[in-house]
Enzyme design. Structure first.
Site, PDB file in Angstrom:
ATOM      1  N   LYS A 112      -4.765  10.428   5.060  1.00 28.43           N
ATOM      2  CA  LYS A 112      -4.432   9.144   6.517  1.00 28.43           C
ATOM      3  C   LYS A 112      -3.239  10.335   7.309  1.00 28.43           C
ATOM      4  O   LYS A 112      -1.984  10.105   6.616  1.00 28.43           O
ATOM      5  CB  LYS A 112      -3.669   7.432   6.218  1.00 28.43           C
ATOM      6  CG  LYS A 112      -4.458   7.040   5.003  1.00 28.43           C
ATOM      7  CD  LYS A 112      -4.247   6.806   3.924  1.00 28.43           C
ATOM      8  CE  LYS A 112      -4.795   6.405   2.938  1.00 28.43           C
ATOM      9  NZ  LYS A 112      -5.832   5.923   2.501  1.00 28.43           N
TER      10      LYS A 112
ATOM     11  N   LYS B 217       3.142   4.841  -0.906  1.00 26.61           N
ATOM     12  CA  LYS B 217       2.937   5.901  -2.066  1.00 26.61           C
ATOM     13  C   LYS B 217       4.336   6.340  -1.753  1.00 26.61           C
ATOM     14  O   LYS B 217       3.992   7.489  -0.763  1.00 26.61           O
ATOM     15  CB  LYS B 217       1.336   6.510  -1.689  1.00 26.61           C
ATOM     16  CG  LYS B 217       0.350   5.971  -2.096  1.00 26.61           C
ATOM     17  CD  LYS B 217      -0.913   6.027  -1.126  1.00 26.61           C
ATOM     18  CE  LYS B 217      -1.907   5.255  -1.244  1.00 26.61           C
ATOM     19  NZ  LYS B 217      -1.759   3.997  -0.558  1.00 26.61           N
TER      20      LYS B 217
ATOM     21  N   ASP C 140      16.463  12.193  -7.734  1.00 23.27           N
ATOM     22  CA  ASP C 140      17.826  12.779  -7.721  1.00 23.27           C
ATOM     23  C   ASP C 140      18.932  12.454  -6.003  1.00 23.27           C
ATOM     24  O   ASP C 140      19.596  13.528  -5.173  1.00 23.27           O
ATOM     25  CB  ASP C 140      18.326  13.752  -7.956  1.00 23.27           C
ATOM     26  CG  ASP C 140      18.071  14.157  -9.416  1.00 23.27           C
ATOM     27  OD1 ASP C 140      18.180  12.778 -10.379  1.00 23.27           O
ATOM     28  OD2 ASP C 140      18.201  14.611 -10.265  1.00 23.27           O
TER      29      ASP C 140
ATOM     30  N   HIS D 208       0.877  -1.202   0.242  1.00 28.07           N
ATOM     31  CA  HIS D 208       0.641  -0.040  -0.063  1.00 28.07           C
ATOM     32  C   HIS D 208       1.040   1.186  -0.152  1.00 28.07           C
ATOM     33  O   HIS D 208       0.290   2.014  -0.040  1.00 28.07           O
ATOM     34  CB  HIS D 208      -1.147  -0.181   1.364  1.00 28.07           C
ATOM     35  CG  HIS D 208      -2.368   0.440   1.041  1.00 28.07           C
ATOM     36  ND1 HIS D 208      -2.643   1.374   1.940  1.00 28.07           N
ATOM     37  CD2 HIS D 208      -3.125   1.091  -0.126  1.00 28.07           C
ATOM     38  CE1 HIS D 208      -3.800   2.690   1.917  1.00 28.07           C
ATOM     39  NE2 HIS D 208      -4.284   2.160   0.584  1.00 28.07           N
TER      40      HIS D 208
ATOM     41  N   HIS E 102      -9.344  10.597   1.549  1.00 32.56           N
ATOM     42  CA  HIS E 102      -8.722   9.642   1.052  1.00 32.56           C
ATOM     43  C   HIS E 102      -7.701   9.754   2.020  1.00 32.56           C
ATOM     44  O   HIS E 102      -6.283   8.943   2.236  1.00 32.56           O
ATOM     45  CB  HIS E 102      -8.587   9.074  -0.106  1.00 32.56           C
ATOM     46  CG  HIS E 102      -7.704   7.963  -0.232  1.00 32.56           C
ATOM     47  ND1 HIS E 102      -6.180   8.008  -0.995  1.00 32.56           N
ATOM     48  CD2 HIS E 102      -7.969   7.057  -0.923  1.00 32.56           C
ATOM     49  CE1 HIS E 102      -6.062   6.681  -0.845  1.00 32.56           C
ATOM     50  NE2 HIS E 102      -7.050   6.037  -1.285  1.00 32.56           N
TER      51      HIS E 102
ATOM     52  N   ASP F 267      -0.764  16.994  19.941  1.00 30.71           N
ATOM     53  CA  ASP F 267      -0.519  17.758  20.811  1.00 30.71           C
ATOM     54  C   ASP F 267      -0.118  18.995  19.789  1.00 30.71           C
ATOM     55  O   ASP F 267       1.093  19.437  20.223  1.00 30.71           O
ATOM     56  CB  ASP F 267       0.599  17.044  21.738  1.00 30.71           C
ATOM     57  CG  ASP F 267       0.019  16.427  22.702  1.00 30.71           C
ATOM     58  OD1 ASP F 267      -1.141  15.813  22.920  1.00 30.71           O
ATOM     59  OD2 ASP F 267       1.316  15.938  23.355  1.00 30.71           O
TER      60      ASP F 267
END
Length: 515
Positions: A414, A177, A182, A175, A412, A419
């Site tokens: 996450k 991404k 460079d 999952h 979508h 704090d």
């Protein structure tokens, strides 16, 4: 007789599929030439932009990418300006305008002499073998598939049928991404590559978050990429798929398919945080990154082989447990489970405030995940959690959220803010699948400034794109479209009676391990 004949035919086909599935196994003794990520050097255009003093101090620079079009521009800038290497790792690269745009830019980079390593999870590559083989035919390009399906590659149904005896393996997916250019800059977060993530779909736009990163964090991300790239679950595409075409014919076909209509995105003057686009800042020579301490975490790629590992979800939970004031979380799928409820109960007892932004029933694209969430929603509210559910119509009607979507909006992202100083951004949902089946990755940033920016984005979503959920005095659930409670709804917003009935019907039937 006709019914009996049809039944016999269906049975024969099912038996044939089972027999074939026994033969659908991954190839053995696959040669995987090991390689390592490029090291940062000031001799490249992007490398020269990384302040050596900050990197030596162990600091990393960041820019949040909340707006979809600006997030796509950031990727375009890395793809077009890279001079040495591009390491690209995604759960999905869709066969649509955005996906082909990115693949074409990878080809163009390779033709400039850039080494391209592309690693894709194999779940969503149905029908894309020719496209990926065409890209892999280019000199300087390697394409690998993570945990691939060995047969039935033209369609999802045929893949699954021919993997029935190997379903436990193929249910485990990568999952992760990220994109690294460079060894200097990376884009990490929740977005896959597809029209729904970049304001290019007329039907749906995902409200999501990425971050542009530079400095000390990038070598950590490169190490994660290398572990996946060189790991046993990653296969060169040529070991899984084949083509009757010559290398030159594959390159020519790819160019005709992927590079016939690559257009520069048209951007507004500023994003939702009033930042200019990365391309504009690069032209002006003023990146304006926020610098702070950070580190990257990722599941071991062998998690896809069924090995027990110390998971990203477990390590993020440990950070959340150290909260002393408040935690604000956004997750499209929320199934806390007993462990999550224990965490929430402990924070409630310590007086730590908890806010959660997730999808409503109308917005979610995985109804089973909502079933799992529904089991815990009342208990979470009773423990003092403030819950906001994103609703498609509220996102579409909001002027502020036009930076995110004109089409139907779904959450979508996450991410979390702890704090008001610690930020989590990554690929991990708050659900059992992220713990047990998927490999995940995340970055943790110590920066009050980035935390303030993240909370500003969250506030836009809560105020203009979501309903606040609360319990009435009689214990019933209601949904508020504003914080004063002047407009309360007594049913799941924007849903039909039939959908609500199915939800209640499924709730006691779906095992939590399937969520």
């Amino acid at each position: 007789m006709r019914r009996l004949h049809r039944a016999c035919v269906r049975l024969a086909l099912a038996c044939a599929a089972l027999l074939l599935s026994a033969c659908a196994v991954l190839p053995h003794s696959v040669e995987r030439a090991p390689s390592k990520a490029a090291v940062l050097t000031s001799s490249t255009q992007l490398g020269a932009l990384v302040p050596a003093s900050e990197t030596r101090e162990g600091l990393s620079g960041f820019r949040l990418l909340p707006s979809p079009d600006f997030a796509f521009d950031a990727r375009v800038q890395l793809l077009t300006r890279a001079q040495q290497s591009l390491d690209v790792q995604y759960y999905e690269i869709a066969d649509d305008q955005s996906g082909r745009n990115v693949l074409c830019r990878l080809r163009d980079a390779a033709r400039r002499g850039v080494r391209v390593r592309l690693l894709i999870d194999d779940l969503h590559t149905s029908g894309e073998d020719a496209l990926l083989l065409g890209l892999a035919a280019e000199p300087n390009v390697e394409v690998r598939l993570f945990n691939p399906f060995p047969a039935g590659r033209d369609g999802m149904s045929s893949r699954l049928l021919l993997s029935l005896l190997d379903v436990r393996r193929v249910n485990r997916r990568m999952h992760n991404k990220m994109m690294i250019a460079d060894g200097a800059f990376a884009v990490v977060g929740g977005r896959n590559i597809g029209d729904e993530y970049f304001l290019r779909s007329a039907a749906t736009t995902f409200l999501d978050l990425d971050v542009l990163a530079s400095g000390a964090l990038v070598p950590q991300l490169s190490d994660i990429f290398d572990r996946y790239w060189n790991g046993d679950p990653s296969y060169p595409i040529e070991a899984i798929a084949s083509s009757p075409l010559t290398l030159e014919e594959r390159r020519q076909w790819f160019g005709e398919q992927a590079c016939s209509a690559v257009a520069e995105p048209v951007l507004p003057s500023a994003d939702i945080l009033d930042h200019r686009s990365l391309g504009e800042d690069l032209r002006q020579g003023t990146l304006g990154l926020v610098w702070g301490q950070a580190y990257a975490i990722a599941d071991d790629p062998d998690k896809a082989l069924g090995h027990r590992v110390d998971t990203v979800r477990h390590r993020v939970r440990e950070v959340i447990l150290r909260a002393t004031q408040e935690v604000v979380v956004t997750t499209p799928y929320l199934v806390p489970g007993p462990e999550g409820m224990e965490t929430l109960r402990g924070m409630h007892e310590r007086g730590v405030g908890v806010e959660i932004i997730t999808n409503s029933l109308a917005a979610i694209d995985e109804p089973f995940a909502f079933v799992g969430y529904l089991r815990y929603r009342t208990d979470m509210l009773q423990l003092g959690a403030e819950i906001y559910e994103v609703a498609p119509s509220r996102v579409t009607q909001s002027h502020r959220l036009r930076h995110f979507a004109d089409s139907s909006g779904r959450l979508h992202a996450k991410a979390a803010v702890i704090d008001r100083k610690t930020v989590f951004i990554g690929s991990m949902n708050m659900d059992p699948r992220s713990e047990t089946q998927n490999t995940e990755m995340a970055i943790l940033i110590e920066s009050p400034q980035i935390a303030r920016q993240m909370l500003e984005v969250f506030d836009h979503v809560k105020r203009d794109g979501a309903y606040r959920v609360r319990l009435r005095d009689d214990g019933a659930t209601e949904w508020l479209s504003d914080r004063q409670g002047s407009d309360a709804l007594g049913e799941e917003p924007e849903t039909s009676l039939w959908n609500r009935f199915l939800l209640r019907l499924l709730q006691p039937l779906v095992p939590e391990e399937l969520l």
